[in-house]
Design an enzyme around this catalytic site. Structure first.
Site, PDB file in Angstrom:
ATOM      1  N   GLY A 242       4.675   1.040  -0.480  1.00 22.66           N
ATOM      2  CA  GLY A 242       5.356   0.576  -1.688  1.00 22.66           C
ATOM      3  C   GLY A 242       5.177  -0.897  -1.967  1.00 22.66           C
ATOM      4  O   GLY A 242       4.281  -1.549  -1.415  1.00 22.66           O
TER       5      GLY A 242
ATOM      6  N   GLY B 252       0.828  -1.213   0.000  1.00 26.67           N
ATOM      7  CA  GLY B 252       0.000   0.000   0.000  1.00 26.67           C
ATOM      8  C   GLY B 252       0.855   1.251   0.000  1.00 26.67           C
ATOM      9  O   GLY B 252       1.760   1.383  -0.829  1.00 26.67           O
ATOM     10  N   GLU B 253       0.611   2.130   0.955  1.00 24.82           N
ATOM     11  CA  GLU B 253       1.357   3.397   0.998  1.00 24.82           C
ATOM     12  C   GLU B 253       2.851   3.187   1.256  1.00 24.82           C
ATOM     13  O   GLU B 253       3.647   4.112   1.109  1.00 24.82           O
ATOM     14  CB  GLU B 253       0.787   4.315   2.084  1.00 24.82           C
ATOM     15  CG  GLU B 253       0.899   3.728   3.463  1.00 24.82           C
ATOM     16  CD  GLU B 253       0.725   4.747   4.599  1.00 24.82           C
ATOM     17  OE1 GLU B 253       1.090   5.911   4.430  1.00 24.82           O
ATOM     18  OE2 GLU B 253       0.231   4.344   5.666  1.00 24.82           O
TER      19      GLU B 253
ATOM     20  N   ASP C 202      -5.306  -3.074  -8.139  1.00 23.25           N
ATOM     21  CA  ASP C 202      -5.601  -3.527  -9.497  1.00 23.25           C
ATOM     22  C   ASP C 202      -4.936  -2.625 -10.531  1.00 23.25           C
ATOM     23  O   ASP C 202      -4.449  -3.093 -11.561  1.00 23.25           O
ATOM     24  CB  ASP C 202      -7.118  -3.557  -9.720  1.00 23.25           C
ATOM     25  CG  ASP C 202      -7.798  -4.526  -8.762  1.00 23.25           C
ATOM     26  OD1 ASP C 202      -7.322  -5.665  -8.649  1.00 23.25           O
ATOM     27  OD2 ASP C 202      -8.785  -4.141  -8.124  1.00 23.25           O
TER      28      ASP C 202
END
Lengths: 308, 308
Positions: B210, B207-208, B238
């Protein structure tokens, strides 16, 4: 050779992780910073305080690495600062079991005369008033002042923290602390607010998720090296700060480009620190290993896309 | 031009974030993958299913981007898959409010003849048996098969998931899923175990924080671009997968070096997706913006340390 002045705790740590526990071992922010910075060609000194119970062999470990320890005061009859903590299974969080300030409670830092004109000052995590006292003793303006701090001072000495922040070039804090200090959830917004509090450079440490360097609109990111096993995270943030400030002191170049290299070195050295308990890994670390790992950091992050 | 076959949901999403909420809007894994991959020079097709309630204008949005939609079955009298979720304040976690499988419950994928020899197959998150059925329909071995999946299938279709894993080259999953699938907390160890389950390449999305790419002992890391504001994370994973598979399909080079570029492109495109609700940002995105952001990724990660 350039001079690096380090202020911070020299202490006893007792650590529990899922992999085992230690008795009182060598710890403290200045210890980790000093050991990490000793991998660079700098003249460094630690300003700190310990009690009479602090073993000479621990002090020798520091002097053996050419760290000037004349600024480490030994308080007769005093007891050394002691911290004990237990890490949770994910090693990302911990509970503090014991904090005995002891001689740290009345610590009045005394900067050795020879280091009053240091090129770089690394203010390890301590009461902001102690950090200010160190800056007040400098006779020449340092090329760079780096501040480390923590949420504890935001809770109980926020005004003093703001005072010292006005006088530093770089602040290193973790992501939760950056959010607390700025009141912003987004780290980009948090860094922008922290810039307005003084520091031109803001380094936000995200532990296993790496570190971000901000200077105005410029951002650089250094990942943490993915490791098979993290054994003990104690001192990783200080080791990062030691690598950062040691490299800057050695290279005497405070451009943004060189700051990037400094946080890569910080991440590099921190990746060793967590491999064993306490300072153990830093004490048996060879320069060649650091250079080899630098190559790993390159492979981990460098890419080559041609733009159409 | 190389061919990219995409299988996944085409759906309605209703999203609540701290910034607002939407009615039923265009969503679905294959939608985000397709839009993201459409930034590359590839011939792509989506295999999916919708109900009669699915607006023609949504299908037109896909064909307008030269995505072949002949493999999207429209079930007469059927209702389209619907998902609704509410994000927490930190946008890192969410609660699912509604999941109506509808036509997805009996989905039998039909690969268009023209795409049975696709160069790259991107298996979006779906029941592993559906993913296997797509692979069974291929008449030529694809150069690369990429699998996306999620914890839900680990809980309720693990054996089938292992079957499809044996037949893919790349798996993309998030960090918690990698831990669940492998039983290892360390992502390095988790990737090593997942390699033994089939995929030569393991992409772990954080996610945030990487994404990591593993191939045996080789590791590459792509950060997420630090953003002032994340508006809606729906579809980011996606979109990442679409950027990854679209770039690989275009370049037709499955070396580790090129995989690095592919995950940079994936992160790049995902960083746009989160800037607005649903597919909104992907629909108004220009190629120039993607190239500009590539420069930002370079500045964010590239450094130049001379080894002594």
């Amino acid at each position: 050779m350039n001079k690096l002045l380090i202020v911070g705790t020299v202490a006893f740590d007792a650590i529990e992780t899922p992999f085992g526990k230690t008795d009182k071992i060598l710890g403290g922010a200045a210890t980790f910073i000093g050991l990490s910075a000793s991998f660079f060609n700098v003249k460094s000194a630690i300003v700190s305080v310990v009690g009479e119970d602090f073993p000479q062999e621990y002090l020798d470990l520091l002097s053996d690495r050419d760290i000037d320890i004349s600024g480490i005061e030994i308080v007769k009859g005093g007891k050394t600062f002691f911290w004990s903590g237990r890490y949770h299974n994910d090693l990302n969080s911990r509970d503090t079991l014991v904090t005995e300030l002891n001689v740290l409670a009345d610590f009045q830092p005394k900067v050795p005369v020879e280091y009053k004109d240091s090129d770089v000052v690394m203010l390890g995590n301590l009461h902001p008033m102690v950090q200010i006292s160190v800056l007040d003793q400098m006779t020449a303006k340092p090329k760079l002042v780096v501040l480390d701090t923590m949420n504890f001072w935001m809770d109980c000495a926020l005004a003093e923290l703001h005072e010292v922040m006005k006088r530093v070039d770089v602040i290193t804090i973790n992501d939760e602390e950056a959010r607390q200090l700025s009141g912003e959830y987004s780290l980009v917004k948090a860094a922008a607010k922290i810039h307005t509090m003084g520091p031109k450079y803001v380094v936000i440490k995200k532990g296993e998720h790496g570190a971000l360097l901000f200077q105005g609109k410029e951002i650089f990111f250094a990942p943490a090296l993915p490791l098979e096993e993290v054994f003990d995270p104690t001192g990783a943030g200080d080791t990062f700060a030691g690598g950062f400030s040691g490299f800057i002191a050695q290279s005497e170049n405070i451009s943004f480009g060189n700051m990037k290299n400094a946080i890569i070195y910080g991440s590099n050295l921190a990746s060793f620190c967590v491999e064993k308990f306490g300072t153990e890994r830093m004490l048996d670390l060879e320069k060649e290993e650091v250079y080899d790992r630098l190559k790993q950091f390159r492979e981990l992050t460098q890419f080559d896309i041609e733009l159409e």
